[in-house]
Write an enzyme that holds these catalytic residues in place. Structure first.
Site, PDB file in Angstrom:
ATOM      1  N   ASP A  56       0.814  -1.210   0.000  1.00  0.00           N
ATOM      2  CA  ASP A  56       0.000   0.000   0.000  1.00  0.00           C
ATOM      3  C   ASP A  56       0.850   1.264   0.000  1.00  0.00           C
ATOM      4  O   ASP A  56       0.473   2.278  -0.590  1.00  0.00           O
ATOM      5  CB  ASP A  56      -0.936   0.004   1.212  1.00  0.00           C
ATOM      6  CG  ASP A  56      -2.120  -0.932   1.026  1.00  0.00           C
ATOM      7  OD1 ASP A  56      -2.365  -1.354  -0.118  1.00  0.00           O
ATOM      8  OD2 ASP A  56      -2.801  -1.227   2.022  1.00  0.00           O
ATOM      9  N   GLY A  57       2.004   1.222   0.670  1.00  0.00           N
ATOM     10  CA  GLY A  57       2.881   2.390   0.674  1.00  0.00           C
ATOM     11  C   GLY A  57       3.356   2.749  -0.717  1.00  0.00           C
ATOM     12  O   GLY A  57       3.419   3.927  -1.086  1.00  0.00           O
ATOM     13  N   ASN A 132      -5.543   8.232   1.547  1.00  0.00           N
ATOM     14  CA  ASN A 132      -5.903   7.642   2.840  1.00  0.00           C
ATOM     15  C   ASN A 132      -6.408   8.668   3.839  1.00  0.00           C
ATOM     16  O   ASN A 132      -7.557   8.628   4.252  1.00  0.00           O
ATOM     17  CB  ASN A 132      -4.699   6.907   3.440  1.00  0.00           C
ATOM     18  CG  ASN A 132      -4.611   5.470   3.001  1.00  0.00           C
ATOM     19  OD1 ASN A 132      -5.453   4.995   2.241  1.00  0.00           O
ATOM     20  ND2 ASN A 132      -3.595   4.765   3.479  1.00  0.00           N
ATOM     21  N   ARG A 158      -8.986  20.130  22.052  1.00  0.00           N
ATOM     22  CA  ARG A 158      -7.684  20.168  22.709  1.00  0.00           C
ATOM     23  C   ARG A 158      -7.152  18.748  22.766  1.00  0.00           C
ATOM     24  O   ARG A 158      -7.838  17.849  23.251  1.00  0.00           O
ATOM     25  CB  ARG A 158      -7.792  20.756  24.121  1.00  0.00           C
ATOM     26  CG  ARG A 158      -7.988  22.258  24.137  1.00  0.00           C
ATOM     27  CD  ARG A 158      -8.266  22.761  25.553  1.00  0.00           C
ATOM     28  NE  ARG A 158      -8.276  24.211  25.605  1.00  0.00           N
ATOM     29  CZ  ARG A 158      -9.281  24.981  25.212  1.00  0.00           C
ATOM     30  NH1 ARG A 158     -10.384  24.421  24.720  1.00  0.00           N
ATOM     31  NH2 ARG A 158      -9.212  26.296  25.294  1.00  0.00           N
ATOM     32  N   ASP A 160      -3.794  16.001  20.893  1.00  0.00           N
ATOM     33  CA  ASP A 160      -2.592  15.850  20.065  1.00  0.00           C
ATOM     34  C   ASP A 160      -2.822  16.236  18.613  1.00  0.00           C
ATOM     35  O   ASP A 160      -1.905  16.700  17.933  1.00  0.00           O
ATOM     36  CB  ASP A 160      -2.095  14.402  20.120  1.00  0.00           C
ATOM     37  CG  ASP A 160      -1.407  14.078  21.438  1.00  0.00           C
ATOM     38  OD1 ASP A 160      -1.212  15.009  22.247  1.00  0.00           O
ATOM     39  OD2 ASP A 160      -1.069  12.900  21.661  1.00  0.00           O
ATOM     40  N   ALA A 172      -6.856   2.402   7.764  1.00  0.00           N
ATOM     41  CA  ALA A 172      -5.441   2.665   8.029  1.00  0.00           C
ATOM     42  C   ALA A 172      -5.281   3.345   9.400  1.00  0.00           C
ATOM     43  O   ALA A 172      -5.737   2.822  10.412  1.00  0.00           O
ATOM     44  CB  ALA A 172      -4.863   3.513   6.901  1.00  0.00           C
ATOM     45  N   TYR A 173      -4.651   4.504   9.448  1.00  0.00           N
ATOM     46  CA  TYR A 173      -4.395   5.199  10.719  1.00  0.00           C
ATOM     47  C   TYR A 173      -5.692   5.460  11.472  1.00  0.00           C
ATOM     48  O   TYR A 173      -5.752   5.331  12.701  1.00  0.00           O
ATOM     49  CB  TYR A 173      -3.654   6.502  10.423  1.00  0.00           C
ATOM     50  CG  TYR A 173      -3.222   7.284  11.638  1.00  0.00           C
ATOM     51  CD1 TYR A 173      -2.634   6.656  12.725  1.00  0.00           C
ATOM     52  CD2 TYR A 173      -3.385   8.666  11.688  1.00  0.00           C
ATOM     53  CE1 TYR A 173      -2.224   7.378  13.839  1.00  0.00           C
ATOM     54  CE2 TYR A 173      -2.977   9.397  12.787  1.00  0.00           C
ATOM     55  CZ  TYR A 173      -2.399   8.745  13.864  1.00  0.00           C
ATOM     56  OH  TYR A 173      -2.000   9.461  14.959  1.00  0.00           O
ATOM     57  N   SER A 176      -6.654   2.652  13.741  1.00  0.00           N
ATOM     58  CA  SER A 176      -5.808   2.546  14.930  1.00  0.00           C
ATOM     59  C   SER A 176      -6.173   3.587  15.979  1.00  0.00           C
ATOM     60  O   SER A 176      -5.869   3.417  17.163  1.00  0.00           O
ATOM     61  CB  SER A 176      -4.331   2.684  14.541  1.00  0.00           C
ATOM     62  OG  SER A 176      -4.018   4.015  14.168  1.00  0.00           O
TER      63      SER A 176
END
Length: 278
Positions: A56-57, A132, A158, A160, A172-173, A176
């Site tokens: 995928d990358g 993505n 507020r 990250d 994907a991310y 997670s």
């Protein structure tokens, strides 16, 4: 499933591979077949079909190489490592791919992509596309930003950072982070918080939000400084970001449709669940 204009002309093919040994072997075989085949012309300039070899990358890299030609290009992926969401063929199925491309009549499967516009404090606007997701983070301190949907303030965030993903990027991310898996036929974006602060003073929704195509998401940082912006597998450091806008792009990514195309839910099962005992 749709179809690109097909005239039976010679197909211009670009082959993009990562540096792994098995990927190079597959690329070498494809080069040797296509260079002597009158139905194909090898060229990385203005291709009709882009063959990505790796995972995928590598497919993400190929997408960004040709993101300005999406209306003319179809992609096909060969994975030489772990199972990929964007790859329909394994490295031992090269002959099957070649046979399918010879029979190809221009049919395609299309997925929505993300359009991002980043405004800086000097008025410059940086535009990008993502297959993505796109994320915004502030590494030095807690990120404080207003989340605006259709010009109405939804919440003060507020934490990250914020991730906005496409349906295919939802696995994907986004996954997670605890986001939902969204089928790619649903033209929507998903906003997912990254480690939000929630207490008696600061509160956010705390769950992912599914945004339909007609709606627009804006992220307005409340502090100047350096922000880390990630567009798929590319990361940038931008100073003094004043606004980030997210839309579903009018253009889509198109994949070569073939008998080997694996359904989305099969890909999800294979990647995260595997074989189920009866």
């Amino acid at each position: 499933m749709t179809q690109m204009n097909y005239t039976g002309k010679v197909k211009r093919v670009a082959i993009i591979a990562n540096g792994k040994y098995q990927s190079k072997r597959v690329a070498s075989k494809l080069f040797s077949v296509f260079k002597d085949d009158p139905d194909f012309y090898l060229s990385k300039k203005n291709p009709d079909i882009v063959i990505s070899i790796g995972g995928d990358g590598m497919l993400l890299s190929a997408f960004h190489m040709y993101e300005k030609e999406l209306d003319k290009v179809r992609f096909v992926g060969i994975h030489t490592g772990h199972l990929g969401f964007y790859t329909d063929y394994r490295d031992f199925e090269v002959d099957k791919l070649i046979d399918n491309l010879r029979k190809d009549k221009g049919e395609q499967i299309s997925y929505p992509i993300l359009k991002v516009a980043i405004t800086l404090d000097d008025g410059r606007v940086v535009k990008a596309r993502a297959l993505n997701e796109a994320t915004v983070k502030r590494i030095e301190k807690t990120m404080v930003a207003d989340v605006i949907i259709n010009h109405v303030k939804f919440e003060s965030f507020r934490g990250d950072g914020i991730s906005v993903s496409t349906p295919t990027g939802s696995t994907a991310y986004n996954k997670s982070l605890g986001g939902a898996v969204l089928h790619p036929t649903i033209e929507a974006l998903q906003l997912t918080e990254i480690s939000s602060l929630n207490n008696r003073v600061f509160r956010t929704l705390g769950s992912s939000i599914i945004i339909p195509k007609k709606d627009k998401i804006e992220l307005v940082p409340k502090r100047l400084g350096i922000y880390t912006i990630s567009i798929d597998n590319k990361t940038y450091q931008l100073k003094n970001v004043t606004k980030v806008e997210y839309f579903i792009d009018d253009e889509k990514i198109h994949f070569v449709s073939s008998p080997s195309h694996t359904s989305f839910w099969e890909r999800v099962k294979d990647a995260f669940i595997g074989e189920i005992d009866s």
